[in-house]
Scaffold this motif. Structure first.
Motif, short mmCIF file in Angstrom:
data_model
loop_
_atom_site.label_atom_id
_atom_site.label_comp_id
_atom_site.label_asym_id
_atom_site.label_seq_id
_atom_site.Cartn_x
_atom_site.Cartn_y
_atom_site.Cartn_z
N ASN A 138 3.37 12.10 4.82
CA ASN A 138 4.88 12.12 5.01
C ASN A 138 5.31 11.18 4.05
O ASN A 138 5.16 9.92 4.02
N ARG A 139 5.71 11.67 2.85
CA ARG A 139 6.41 10.91 1.95
C ARG A 139 7.38 10.12 2.27
O ARG A 139 7.48 8.75 1.91
N TYR A 140 8.18 10.65 3.10
CA TYR A 140 9.41 9.68 3.46
C TYR A 140 9.20 8.64 4.46
O TYR A 140 9.69 7.53 4.34
N GLY A 141 8.20 8.74 5.25
CA GLY A 141 7.60 7.79 6.11
C GLY A 141 7.19 6.63 5.32
O GLY A 141 7.26 5.60 5.49
N LEU A 142 6.26 6.88 4.26
CA LEU A 142 5.87 6.08 3.34
C LEU A 142 6.68 5.33 2.63
O LEU A 142 6.58 3.98 2.42
N PHE A 143 7.87 5.98 2.28
CA PHE A 143 9.07 5.16 1.64
C PHE A 143 9.57 4.33 2.69
O PHE A 143 9.94 3.24 2.17
N GLN A 144 9.61 4.59 3.83
CA GLN A 144 10.24 3.90 4.80
C GLN A 144 9.45 2.58 5.10
O GLN A 144 9.69 1.51 5.11
N ILE A 145 8.28 2.69 5.24
CA ILE A 145 7.24 1.55 5.14
C ILE A 145 7.32 0.68 3.93
O ILE A 145 7.12 -0.47 4.05
N LEU B 117 0.91 -1.21 0.00
CA LEU B 117 0.08 0.02 -0.07
C LEU B 117 0.96 1.17 -0.03
O LEU B 117 0.77 2.28 -0.67
N ALA B 118 1.91 1.52 0.89
CA ALA B 118 2.88 2.31 0.81
C ALA B 118 3.50 2.65 -0.54
O ALA B 118 3.30 3.67 -0.97
N ARG B 119 3.88 1.56 -1.15
CA ARG B 119 4.35 1.70 -2.52
C ARG B 119 3.29 2.18 -3.47
O ARG B 119 3.69 3.25 -4.36
N TRP B 120 2.24 1.76 -3.39
CA TRP B 120 1.19 1.96 -4.38
C TRP B 120 0.82 3.56 -4.26
O TRP B 120 0.62 4.29 -5.29
N LEU B 121 0.76 4.10 -3.02
CA LEU B 121 0.29 5.35 -2.63
C LEU B 121 1.54 6.34 -3.28
O LEU B 121 1.34 7.31 -3.90
N LEU B 122 2.92 6.01 -3.14
CA LEU B 122 4.06 6.63 -3.57
C LEU B 122 3.95 6.68 -5.21
O LEU B 122 4.20 7.85 -5.79
N VAL C 210 -7.85 -1.64 7.15
CA VAL C 210 -6.86 -1.73 8.16
C VAL C 210 -5.49 -1.19 7.87
O VAL C 210 -5.18 -0.33 8.72
N ALA C 211 -5.16 -1.49 6.80
CA ALA C 211 -3.72 -0.73 6.17
C ALA C 211 -3.72 0.59 6.36
O ALA C 211 -2.80 1.42 6.50
N ILE C 212 -4.76 1.03 5.65
CA ILE C 212 -4.93 2.62 5.65
C ILE C 212 -5.05 3.20 7.22
O ILE C 212 -4.54 4.27 7.49
N GLN C 213 -5.66 2.62 7.81
CA GLN C 213 -5.90 3.09 9.36
C GLN C 213 -4.49 2.94 10.08
O GLN C 213 -4.18 3.92 10.76
N GLU C 214 -3.73 2.00 9.80
CA GLU C 214 -2.33 2.00 10.30
C GLU C 214 -1.45 2.92 9.69
O GLU C 214 -0.74 3.82 10.56
N LEU C 215 -1.54 3.33 8.45
CA LEU C 215 -0.75 4.24 8.02
C LEU C 215 -1.21 5.77 8.51
O LEU C 215 -0.41 6.72 8.75
N GLU C 216 -2.41 5.90 8.73
CA GLU C 216 -3.09 7.07 9.11
C GLU C 216 -2.59 7.38 10.67
O GLU C 216 -2.49 8.38 11.06
N ALA D 178 -6.99 10.09 5.69
CA ALA D 178 -7.69 9.39 4.72
C ALA D 178 -9.10 10.08 5.10
O ALA D 178 -9.54 10.08 6.28
N ARG D 179 -9.88 10.42 4.23
CA ARG D 179 -11.46 10.64 4.21
C ARG D 179 -12.18 9.98 3.26
O ARG D 179 -11.28 9.27 2.20
N ARG D 180 -13.21 9.95 3.28
CA ARG D 180 -14.24 9.13 2.45
C ARG D 180 -14.03 9.66 0.80
O ARG D 180 -13.96 10.70 0.52
N GLY D 181 -13.36 8.54 0.27
CA GLY D 181 -12.98 8.81 -1.23
C GLY D 181 -11.59 9.45 -1.64
O GLY D 181 -11.31 9.98 -2.44
N GLU D 182 -10.85 9.95 -0.45
CA GLU D 182 -9.53 10.71 -0.51
C GLU D 182 -8.67 10.21 0.23
O GLU D 182 -8.76 9.86 1.28
N ILE D 183 -7.37 10.26 -0.33
CA ILE D 183 -6.08 10.18 0.45
C ILE D 183 -5.25 11.23 0.19
O ILE D 183 -5.20 11.85 -0.64
N VAL D 184 -4.80 11.80 1.52
CA VAL D 184 -3.76 12.73 1.46
C VAL D 184 -2.68 12.40 2.05
O VAL D 184 -2.39 11.83 3.34
N ILE D 185 -1.42 12.60 1.14
CA ILE D 185 0.00 12.32 1.82
C ILE D 185 0.61 13.32 2.70
O ILE D 185 0.65 14.27 2.18
#
Length: 159
Positions: free
Chosen positions: A132-139, A74-79, A110-116, A123-130
């Motif tokens: 911390n890009r570096y944090g996603l990169f680490q995950i 998920l982190a990779r896909w969001l990046l 569940v994975a979105i809730q963990e990243l959040e 995360a909002r209904r129908g929307e994702i806001v990044i």
């Protein structure tokens, strides 16, 4: 870009194409692309490099999907999505992410809730806001960047 099979000499794409996130694009018939490729060696060379990066991305995705945990994928896909949208905010549903990752929607939730919870996304209904890009990169734990580096090596950066 779709139409890799046309770039490789075929007369049509083998599958349908759809946009993951709304935006704009240009569409042309396969025959027109074939004609343009036959008339321009520069265009053909450029699109063959693009097809090379596409195959690298697809093979790397298969490897990641087989070996990585959902949170990493998920982190990779969001990046990757952020790279293409070029914005920290994009409209996407849990259901669509589940389809893209080949998993059940509750797992994505569940994975979105963990990243959040880590403060990496909002995360909002129908929307994702990044957030911390570096944090996603680490995950993502090494699942992101090799295909992107190869794209940049072959084609350069796109402004």
């Amino acid at each position: 870009m779709t139409g890799a099979l046309v770039v490789l000499g075929g007369d049509r794409a083998a599958h349908d194409t759809y946009m993951q996130v709304g935006g704009s694009g240009i569409r042309m018939p396969a025959g027109a692309l074939s004609m343009a490729l036959s008339e321009s060696n520069t265009l053909k060379a450029l699109l063959l490099l693009y097809v090379q990066t596409l195959f690298i991305q697809a093979s790397y995705t298969a490897l990641v999907n087989a070996r990585s945990k959902l949170e990493e994928r998920l982190a990779r896909w969001l990046l990757m999505c952020q790279d293409r949208v070029r914005d920290d905010r994009f409209s996407i549903t849990h259901e669509f992410i589940a389809v893209m990752l080949g998993v059940r929607r509750p797992g994505v939730t569940v994975a979105i809730q963990e990243l959040e919870g880590m403060g990496l996304i909002k995360a909002r209904r129908g929307e994702i806001v990044i957030r911390n890009r570096y944090g996603l990169f680490q995950i993502a734990d090494g699942t992101y960047s090799e295909p992107e580096q190869e794209y940049e090596r072959l084609l350069g950066t796109i402004a």
